[in-house]
Write a protein that holds these residues in place. Structure first.
Motif, PDB file in Angstrom:
ATOM      1  N   GLN A   1       0.815  -1.217   0.000  1.00  0.00           N
ATOM      2  CA  GLN A   1       0.000   0.000   0.000  1.00  0.00           C
ATOM      3  C   GLN A   1       0.852   1.272   0.000  1.00  0.00           C
ATOM      4  OE1 GLN A   1      -0.855  -2.778   2.113  1.00  0.00           O
ATOM      5  NE2 GLN A   1      -2.072  -3.239   0.265  1.00  0.00           N
ATOM      6  N   GLY A   2       2.153   1.120  -0.036  1.00  0.00           N
ATOM      7  CA  GLY A   2       3.036   2.273  -0.108  1.00  0.00           C
ATOM      8  C   GLY A   2       3.542   2.772   1.222  1.00  0.00           C
ATOM      9  N   VAL A   3       3.233   2.079   2.319  1.00  0.00           N
ATOM     10  CA  VAL A   3       3.690   2.501   3.645  1.00  0.00           C
ATOM     11  C   VAL A   3       5.160   2.100   3.829  1.00  0.00           C
ATOM     12  CG1 VAL A   3       3.350   2.253   6.132  1.00  0.00           C
ATOM     13  CG2 VAL A   3       1.370   2.287   4.582  1.00  0.00           C
ATOM     14  N   VAL A   4       5.990   3.047   4.240  1.00  0.00           N
ATOM     15  CA  VAL A   4       7.416   2.780   4.436  1.00  0.00           C
ATOM     16  C   VAL A   4       7.600   1.839   5.620  1.00  0.00           C
ATOM     17  CG1 VAL A   4       9.657   3.796   5.007  1.00  0.00           C
ATOM     18  CG2 VAL A   4       8.098   4.988   3.446  1.00  0.00           C
ATOM     19  N   LEU A   5       8.375   0.797   5.411  1.00  0.00           N
ATOM     20  CA  LEU A   5       8.688  -0.160   6.466  1.00  0.00           C
ATOM     21  C   LEU A   5      10.018   0.205   7.116  1.00  0.00           C
ATOM     22  CD1 LEU A   5       7.756  -3.480   4.592  1.00  0.00           C
ATOM     23  CD2 LEU A   5       6.305  -2.055   6.051  1.00  0.00           C
ATOM     24  N   MET A   6      10.171  -0.148   8.369  1.00  0.00           N
ATOM     25  CA  MET A   6      11.389   0.158   9.120  1.00  0.00           C
ATOM     26  C   MET A   6      11.970  -1.147   9.667  1.00  0.00           C
ATOM     27  SD  MET A   6      11.817   3.464   8.955  1.00  0.00           S
ATOM     28  CE  MET A   6      12.729   4.071  10.367  1.00  0.00           C
ATOM     29  N   PRO A   7      12.664  -1.916   8.815  1.00  0.00           N
ATOM     30  CA  PRO A   7      13.149  -3.232   9.251  1.00  0.00           C
ATOM     31  C   PRO A   7      14.142  -3.142  10.408  1.00  0.00           C
ATOM     32  CG  PRO A   7      13.281  -2.981   6.860  1.00  0.00           C
ATOM     33  CD  PRO A   7      12.999  -1.637   7.422  1.00  0.00           C
ATOM     34  N   ARG A   8      14.110  -4.170  11.256  1.00  0.00           N
ATOM     35  CA  ARG A   8      15.106  -4.383  12.297  1.00  0.00           C
ATOM     36  C   ARG A   8      15.617  -5.809  12.099  1.00  0.00           C
ATOM     37  NH1 ARG A   8      14.949  -0.626  16.308  1.00  0.00           N
ATOM     38  NH2 ARG A   8      15.809  -2.064  17.860  1.00  0.00           N
ATOM     39  N   LEU A   9      16.640  -5.938  11.288  1.00  0.00           N
ATOM     40  CA  LEU A   9      17.140  -7.247  10.881  1.00  0.00           C
ATOM     41  C   LEU A   9      18.008  -7.847  11.976  1.00  0.00           C
ATOM     42  CD1 LEU A   9      18.002  -6.264   7.207  1.00  0.00           C
ATOM     43  CD2 LEU A   9      16.101  -7.719   7.939  1.00  0.00           C
ATOM     44  N   ARG A  10      17.770  -9.130  12.262  1.00  0.00           N
ATOM     45  CA  ARG A  10      18.514  -9.811  13.317  1.00  0.00           C
ATOM     46  C   ARG A  10      19.057 -11.137  12.794  1.00  0.00           C
ATOM     47  NH1 ARG A  10      18.419  -5.404  14.619  1.00  0.00           N
ATOM     48  NH2 ARG A  10      17.661  -4.457  16.577  1.00  0.00           N
ATOM     49  N   PHE A  11      20.136 -11.574  13.402  1.00  0.00           N
ATOM     50  CA  PHE A  11      20.899 -12.729  12.944  1.00  0.00           C
ATOM     51  C   PHE A  11      20.049 -14.001  12.921  1.00  0.00           C
ATOM     52  CE2 PHE A  11      23.652 -16.411  13.790  1.00  0.00           C
ATOM     53  CZ  PHE A  11      24.542 -16.303  12.729  1.00  0.00           C
ATOM     54  N   VAL A  12      20.233 -14.783  11.838  1.00  0.00           N
ATOM     55  CA  VAL A  12      19.600 -16.093  11.708  1.00  0.00           C
ATOM     56  C   VAL A  12      20.643 -17.178  11.557  1.00  0.00           C
ATOM     57  CG1 VAL A  12      18.081 -17.534  10.290  1.00  0.00           C
ATOM     58  CG2 VAL A  12      17.492 -15.131  10.705  1.00  0.00           C
ATOM     59  N   ASP A  13      21.598 -16.975  10.630  1.00  0.00           N
ATOM     60  CA  ASP A  13      22.546 -18.044  10.343  1.00  0.00           C
ATOM     61  C   ASP A  13      23.725 -17.462   9.570  1.00  0.00           C
ATOM     62  OD1 ASP A  13      23.612 -20.612  10.194  1.00  0.00           O
ATOM     63  OD2 ASP A  13      22.562 -21.097   8.342  1.00  0.00           O
ATOM     64  N   ALA A  14      24.853 -18.187   9.585  1.00  0.00           N
ATOM     65  CA  ALA A  14      26.036 -17.831   8.801  1.00  0.00           C
ATOM     66  C   ALA A  14      26.607 -19.094   8.191  1.00  0.00           C
ATOM     67  CB  ALA A  14      27.079 -17.131   9.666  1.00  0.00           C
ATOM     68  N   GLU A  15      26.879 -19.047   6.897  1.00  0.00           N
ATOM     69  CA  GLU A  15      27.529 -20.156   6.193  1.00  0.00           C
ATOM     70  C   GLU A  15      28.948 -19.722   5.850  1.00  0.00           C
ATOM     71  OE1 GLU A  15      25.100 -21.489   2.833  1.00  0.00           O
ATOM     72  OE2 GLU A  15      23.488 -20.246   3.663  1.00  0.00           O
ATOM     73  N   GLU A  16      29.920 -20.518   6.245  1.00  0.00           N
ATOM     74  CA  GLU A  16      31.316 -20.191   5.990  1.00  0.00           C
ATOM     75  C   GLU A  16      31.944 -21.304   5.165  1.00  0.00           C
ATOM     76  OE1 GLU A  16      33.555 -18.232   9.250  1.00  0.00           O
ATOM     77  OE2 GLU A  16      31.829 -18.818  10.488  1.00  0.00           O
ATOM     78  N   GLY A  17      32.434 -20.950   3.995  1.00  0.00           N
ATOM     79  CA  GLY A  17      33.090 -21.887   3.094  1.00  0.00           C
ATOM     80  C   GLY A  17      33.881 -21.098   2.085  1.00  0.00           C
ATOM     81  N   SER A  18      33.664 -21.386   0.786  1.00  0.00           N
ATOM     82  CA  SER A  18      34.331 -20.577  -0.238  1.00  0.00           C
ATOM     83  C   SER A  18      33.836 -19.140  -0.210  1.00  0.00           C
ATOM     84  CB  SER A  18      34.086 -21.187  -1.615  1.00  0.00           C
ATOM     85  OG  SER A  18      32.695 -21.265  -1.891  1.00  0.00           O
ATOM     86  N   ALA A  19      32.654 -18.932   0.354  1.00  0.00           N
ATOM     87  CA  ALA A  19      32.102 -17.590   0.545  1.00  0.00           C
ATOM     88  C   ALA A  19      31.486 -17.513   1.931  1.00  0.00           C
ATOM     89  CB  ALA A  19      31.056 -17.280  -0.517  1.00  0.00           C
ATOM     90  N   LEU A  20      31.382 -16.289   2.419  1.00  0.00           N
ATOM     91  CA  LEU A  20      30.688 -16.027   3.676  1.00  0.00           C
ATOM     92  C   LEU A  20      29.278 -15.585   3.328  1.00  0.00           C
ATOM     93  CD1 LEU A  20      30.537 -15.517   6.758  1.00  0.00           C
ATOM     94  CD2 LEU A  20      31.470 -13.221   6.304  1.00  0.00           C
TER      95      LEU A  20
END
Length: 692
Positions: A82-101
């Motif tokens: 509907q066009g309303v600006v969102l204000m995310p608060r992103l929080r940690f879920v997971d990390a994959e470490e290998g050839s890339a992070l």
């Protein structure tokens, strides 16, 4: 506190996060010891708090959040359906470490999932990064930055790239100051005006020494760049698609790849990282073992006036000069007599070619050249069969301003792509064609990321069907040059200007990002068609020999002397192309501003060639010594002036290099430099060196 690091022999990148919050880059520079305590690095990185500040400094994270009171440009601006600006608060879920992070974060309340991917190439020293946003419900994306990097404090300026048609790759130097350096390309293609690159040199850095970081956003549509200094002194660099170019709501959005690198050896360290990564990781040649062929393009010889006997004669002359590929440019298809008609009607013109293209191709092959053909698939003229049948295929409003008398096709439409594939595929199946010059001669009526994705899809489909065909990216010259298009093509046309003086400077600046093997450079007509200037054949030929060499003139205009010079320089280029097309291009620090010089150094360091172009009259009488770079200090090098016969009568002295071969140490060449003979402006010296 969570910590991660990426390492190569040249640099270390350290990311740390406070609890479950998004991480920030707390160190980027020379390699840290393997045992460095990253939690200590994070604590040492933190700045103080004083009056007029919040009680805690919001993180300059890889996606700065407005919801955290971040005082600068946020990394994500998104609205609900509907066009309303969102204000995310992103929080940690997971990390994959290998050839890339790969880092995963989410805002469960808003149904948003954010992913950042970062990797470092141990051989090219290039950091690649990208971001992805997924949502439960459709949203409107206004802005998504690729993972955000800090800019160094000990830097007084930034260098970005501007330009125009026939004047690409002009460097802007802008002082750092409080606030934003904001550049946004909204033309719908990479653009002559806004090459998506940024270099941040350290204080007193030059081409050959000092620290620098550099960035390139590998996307062929519009892009946005933000280089911002916050009130607390921190600096950030953001790149992403141009704002609001994803016009429709969606649930998945991705940035292109952001390429970044750190150098402790001046701008050249950044340049060689880009050159190597593009050449060795990005471009996939149909036959990697094939030497780059000497290129001939007939555009400035005949324009739209196609005549089979004339073209055969030109092909024979081009082959005699050393050409190994012949490209038939615009004007070969049905009804194409000028630039006002027939675009999108990709059928061979029976009036010009009553027996099809076969007789010309057979003649070209008999001259031991391969054959290439020009297309401009993304465009249409209103005076065309396709437009008359499908006016709805055109992108934009009916009353839009045309460009070069043409409109753009809507490449987001599957039926448009299917039609273009069928026509181009038929031509490639019917004829022995191993090269396409893919042009794009107008900006879009409005920026639209779907247009770029559609073009990528068509290119990918054609390459899968015809894996042996090489493709050149041309957009009125250098209007679409970036690592995104070069994942799908193999060569770029740097500029429509064949003026050797203009090319000398353009090629010098483009080498900050592009290797020689993908950078087309042609010997143009005696009188340049775009600048009106006349240059000597030796200057034109040697400037073209700095990159992927070709010709683009009417060879019938050449005198015997000019033809002899061109044959000789072409033969020299062929002798050296195997190592030159794999070499690092190193811009030299010239003591004389009139001298634009570069050193192409073989990957094993055993040989080099220096091109020292005199772009203007010098302020001093005699040439100043030209310092070389990246040589082994205690090794000895044999150096020779390839074109000493070009010395004019006003060069009356006897500098040693003018007289014969020299053997000197790497230390001497890097500390004192090469002493060149005097010459006129619009001339170039070519010096070969070999370690002994």
């Amino acid at each position: 506190m969570r910590t991660w690091r990426l390492d190569c022999a040249r640099q270390t990148l350290v990311l740390t996060s406070d609890g479950d919050r998004l991480p920030e880059v707390v160190y980027w520079g020379r390699p840290l010891p393997a045992g460095e305590d990253l939690q200590t690095v994070a604590r040492a990185y933190a700045i103080d708090v004083t009056g007029g500040m919040l009680d805690r400094n919001p993180a300059l994270s890889i996606c700065p959040e407005a919801s955290d009171s971040f005082p600068g440009q946020p990394g994500l601006v998104v609205r609900d359906g509907q066009g309303v600006v969102l204000m995310p608060r992103l929080r940690f879920v997971d990390a994959e470490e290998g050839s890339a992070l790969v880092l995963h974060f989410a805002d469960a309340d808003l149904g948003l999932r954010y992913m950042a991917r970062l990797a470092v190439d141990p051989d090219t020293h290039m950091i690649t990064s990208s971001a992805r946003l997924e949502t439960d419900d459709p949203v409107r994306l206004d802005w998504l930055a690729a993972p955000v990097f800090p800019a160094p404090h000990l830097s007084d300026e930034m260098i970005d790239v501007a330009g125009r048609w026939c004047g690409e790759f002009q460097l802007n130097r802008t002082p750092w100051s409080a606030g934003i350096r904001f550049r946004e390309n909204r033309t719908g293609r990479t653009g002559h005006e806004h090459f998506p690159g940024l270099i941040v040199p350290g204080r007193e850095a030059t081409n050959t020494q000092g620290q620098a970081v550099a960035f390139h956003y590998g996307w062929s549509g519009g892009h946005r760049m933000v280089a911002e200094e916050l009130p607390d002194g921190r600096r950030q660099v953001q790149f992403g698609h141009a704002g609001t170019t994803d016009a429709a709501t969606g649930t998945v959005f991705e940035t292109a790849t952001l390429y970044a690198t750190y150098s402790a050896s001046g701008l050249n360290g950044c340049a060689t990282a880009f050159q190597r990564h593009l050449r060795d990781r990005t471009v996939s040649f149909p036959d990697a073992a094939r030497l780059r062929p000497v290129h001939y393009n007939c555009w400035e010889a005949v324009y739209f006036d196609h005549d089979l006997p004339t073209l055969k004669d030109i092909a024979t002359r081009a082959a005699a000069l050393g050409a190994e590929r012949f490209v038939l440019d615009d004007g070969w298809f049905k009804g194409r007599t000028d630039d006002r008609r027939a675009l999108a009607d990709w059928v061979v013109d029976e009036t010009k070619y009553p027996d099809g293209l076969g007789p010309l191709i057979d003649h070209v092959h008999a001259e031991a050249m391969s054959f290439g053909l020009w297309f401009e698939p993304e465009m249409v003229n209103t005076e065309s069969d396709v437009y008359r049948a499908h006016p709805d295929w055109a992108l934009g409003a009916a009353d839009q301003i045309p460009g070069r008398q043409q409109l753009a096709l809507d490449m987001s439409r599957p039926d448009v792509r299917d039609y273009l594939f069928s026509r181009i595929d038929a031509i490639l199946r019917d004829y022995a064609i191993d090269y396409i010059k893919w042009d794009h001669n107008r900006v879009l009526p409005a920026p639209d990321a779907a247009q770029t994705r559609g073009t990528y899809a068509l290119l990918d489909r054609l390459r899968a069907a015809h894996p042996g065909v090489e493709i050149e990216s041309c957009a009125s010259g250098g209007g679409r040059i970036d690592f995104g298009i070069l994942q799908r093509t193999h060569r770029v046309w740097l500029s429509d200007s064949n003026d050797a003086l203009e090319r000398l400077n353009m090629q010098h600046n483009a080498a900050l990002f592009l290797p020689a093997c993908v950078t087309g450079s042609h010997v143009g007509p005696r009188r340049c068609h775009t600048s009106g200037r006349t240059h000597d054949i030796t200057f034109r030929a040697w400037v073209a020999a700095q990159r992927h060499m070709g010709f683009e003139m009417d060879p019938r205009e050449l005198t015997e002397h000019e033809a002899s010079v061109l044959r000789d320089v072409t033969a020299w280029w062929k002798t050296n192309r195997a190592w030159m097309m794999q070499a690092d291009i190193l811009r030299l620090d010239s003591a004389d501003p009139a001298c634009i010089a570069e050193q192409q150094l073989a990957r094993d360091g055993a040989r080099f060639v220096v091109f020292a172009g005199k772009a203007a009259a010098s302020e001093q009488i005699a040439p100043r010594p030209l310092r070389l770079t990246e040589l082994v200090p205690d090794a000895y090098y044999q150096i020779d002036l390839v074109n000493r016969a070009d010395a004019p009568d006003l060069s009356r002295g006897s500098p040693a290099l003018k007289e014969g071969v020299l053997t000197v140490s790497g230390t001497y060449l890097m500390q004192h430099g090469v002493t060149l003979p005097w010459t006129f402006p619009d001339r170039i010296w070519v010096i070969e060196g070999q370690r002994i």
